[in-house]
Design a protein around this motif. Structure first.
Motif: not given
Length: 661
Positions: A68-69, A78-82, A103-104, A109-110
């Motif tokens: 988990v980072s 929250r910032q999207p991290l696709p 979110d999804m 999706p994020l």
């Protein structure tokens, strides 16, 4: 890694309660997502409740190690991290499902993929709501019920985080309130998830409602343990068919009681190091703030430390009497000096005996030993602070009278004399004395004697609320007392005062060690199968063997146990050979090995808040009975918090902050 049946108290590898909780979160949840996930690093998203579950059981380093980072709050932007996969550990509420779907779903999706873990069973309608969204469904890597919804506050303790349980279940206006049922249902669900985690199926014992005769109506608040036991039982019945490898026959004991079994334990001064820290120092949970020299040496700066199991000095001393803890800390420091030449030179330069402050300064001047001695120095400071407060507030005198009242060695005359002569005693300590007196002598408060004592103590009408509300924690009112007076007796059938009996074979060299919580006696009776049948029922169908206990276990016989050591007030408080400055680490090394070869576990749940003396009893009895005792409660309360909560029971418009004493 799935949690196998070894976790149950019948199995081989006997891990502690908090260890099992931690392993489930790290391995069964986080590590399980590695199998079919292509992204090396993941985002962990939690709600306000589940983030606390995680923080009580795991460290950030543990979570990072499982890939988990980033840890995020479900309700924050929250910032999207696709390109990354996400792990959701959330409660199964409508609001959380809506947030997850937002979110999804859709074209952007994020996150790439979502692995969803619910802390407790999810309603079918909510699962249907997720399945309805065709854009979300292919992006779900897992949809699973973790059934882990409690805070593991100790290696042998948990809370369900119902801070307002006293108010919602026991106040006079609780009857007919929607909060009453909501609180009980939520509590039952969370308790049940403890057994899901441990893979244990308990015999469910509970305190029955007290009735005087057929004409007395049983109140809803007197039925709280009965209703909670039924709620837990219903949840467990479902687990038997839905959780793989969940035991089908009883593997342990669960005893459900409420605060009426012992109204004195939450109020009386408990003289162990742990209890004194939380009672007398303004701590935020387990967080203690102290001043340390700044790196440039010119001034001091504030530093936060956690008094928890990972600190070997804390682990060794927390259940020791404050006088014993202080003595042993000084011995450790002195021993450190005797083994260290630089320290001896420092001592010679200053000449003669070193004060606690000198010891701390000297330790700070020896940076090469900072790792070994940092914690020792911290605890020397804390113990010094506690001893100063005890002196300034005349707590030895207060404590002596408290225990004399509880054991029947003092009465009204001694209390009046104390209130007249001890003018320096604080308002809070006088209130605590009067609450103990009221619990033992309820009849005195049915006339104007109670208010005269309050006036003599210089207490306010606000303080009287706390004393009055103790009646809500008792059995049903008699017809005689319905005209405005009230009964504070634990057992309405008892005519004599509920004085505590001295425990034989438990003598201690330390003053003010006589008091013990009623729960300690109840656990011992449960272990022997001797709970009074007229006061405690069992939800399970009785088995052919006596008391419903399987004859193959050693439930009914407890092994012979040595008398308490007169030096330490209990062998469980002090490991042998731990009097030097280095050996506290051995406590950590041997803590887990103590759990091997133990009998069936005993779980005890206290509705309305448990005390540190009761948590200490769980640790003590684990050694004595050779069975792991796990204490659960709606909350863990120190005396100031408990008194505030008693006041809250009749203060609908006030907040906890306004009533804080």
């Amino acid at each position: 890694m799935s949690l196998d049946s070894d976790a149950s108290s019948q199995g081989g590898d006997h891990r502690s309660f908090r260890q099992i909780t931690r392993d489930r979160l790290l391995f069964e949840m986080l590590r399980s997502t590695r199998k079919d996930s292509k992204s090396t690093w993941k985002v962990l998203i939690m709600d306000k409740f589940t983030v606390k579950i995680m923080s009580y059981a795991c460290k950030m380093a543990d979570i990072t190690e499982e890939g988990v980072s980033l840890v995020e709050d479900l309700y924050k932007r929250r910032q999207p991290l696709p390109s990354l996969d996400a792990i959701y550990f959330i409660q199964p509420t409508k609001e959380n499902i809506v947030m997850f779907l937002s979110d999804m779903s859709g074209r952007s999706p994020l996150y790439k993929k979502a692995y969803v873990f619910f802390s407790s069973p999810i309603q079918r309608e909510l699962v249907a709501q997720i399945k309805k969204d065709s854009s979300v469904l292919p992006r779900i890597g897992a949809l699973s019920e973790m059934n882990l919804e409690y805070f593991a506050i100790d290696s042998q303790g948990f809370i369900t985080d119902h801070e307002r349980a006293l108010e919602e279940l026991f106040s006079e206006n609780a009857e007919g309130s929607h909060k009453y049922n909501a609180c009980l249902n939520s509590m039952a669900t969370r308790i049940s998830t403890v057994f899901a985690s441990m893979r244990e199926f308990p015999r469910v014992h509970y305190r029955v409602a007290k009735t005087i005769d057929a004409s007395t109506m049983t109140t809803l608040r007197d039925l709280v343990p009965t209703k909670l036991a039924a709620g837990v039982w219903n949840c467990l019945a479902k687990y038997k068919t839905t959780i793989p490898e969940f035991p089908q026959t009883e593997t342990c004991e669960l005893l459900i009681v409420d605060r009426s079994i012992d109204q004195i334990a939450p109020i009386i001064h408990e003289w162990t190091y742990d209890a004194m820290c939380h009672d007398l120092l303004c701590m935020d949970g387990n967080k203690y703030v102290h001043e340390v020299p700044s790196k440039n040496g010119s001034a001091t700066e504030k530093k936060e430390v956690l008094l928890e199991d990972h600190d070997p000095v804390w682990l060794e001393l927390r259940h020791a009497h404050i006088a014993d803890a202080s003595e042993r800390l000084h011995d450790k420091m002195t021993n450190f000096i005797s083994k260290n030449k630089a320290a001896q030179l420092h001592q010679a330069r200053n000449g003669g005996e070193l004060s606690t402050r000198d010891l701390q300064k000297m330790v700070q001047a020896l940076p090469q030993y900072s790792d070994q001695i940092d914690k020792l120095s911290l605890h020397v400071e804390i113990a010094g602070k506690l001893n100063n407060i005890i002196r300034e507030q005349s707590l030895r005198d207060v404590g002596q009278l408290e225990q004399d009242l509880v054991f029947g060695d003092a009465g009204t005359k001694e209390l009046i004399n104390f209130l007249r002569t001890q003018l320096g005693v604080s308002r809070e300590n006088k209130l605590r004395l009067l609450m103990i007196y009221a619990a033992l002598n309820p009849e005195k408060f049915e006339s104007d004697k109670g208010s005269k004592l309050m006036q003599l103590a210089g207490l306010s009408a606000d303080d009287m609320i706390a004393v009055n509300n103790m009646r809500c924690l008792c059995g049903p009112d008699t017809k005689k007392s319905s005209g405005g007076g009230f009964t504070l007796k634990f057992d309405v059938n008892k005519k004599k005062h509920s004085y505590r009996k001295e425990r034989t074979g438990e003598e201690s060299a330390w003053a003010l060690s006589r008091f013990y919580p009623v729960l300690e006696e109840l656990i011992e009776k449960l272990s022997k199968g001797e709970l009074p049948k007229d006061e405690y029922n069992c939800m399970n169908d009785p088995s052919p063997s006596a008391h419903g206990y399987p004859t193959s276990t050693s439930v009914r016989t407890s092994p012979a146990h040595s008398m308490r050591s007169r030096r330490t007030g209990g062998t469980w408080a002090r490991p042998r050979g731990s009097d030097d400055g280095y050996s506290s680490d051995s406590v950590l090394r041997h803590a887990s090995s103590d759990f091997k070869r133990l009998g069936q576990r005993i779980f005890v749940f206290v509705i309305g808040g448990a005390t540190r003396s009761e948590l200490r009893a769980a640790h003590k009895l684990t050694s004595k009975l050779k069975r792991e005792i796990i204490l659960g409660s709606s909350s863990l309360d120190d005396p100031p918090q408990f008194i505030t909560k008693l006041k809250m029971m009749s203060a609908e418009e006030l907040t906890l902050d306004e009533l804080q004493i």
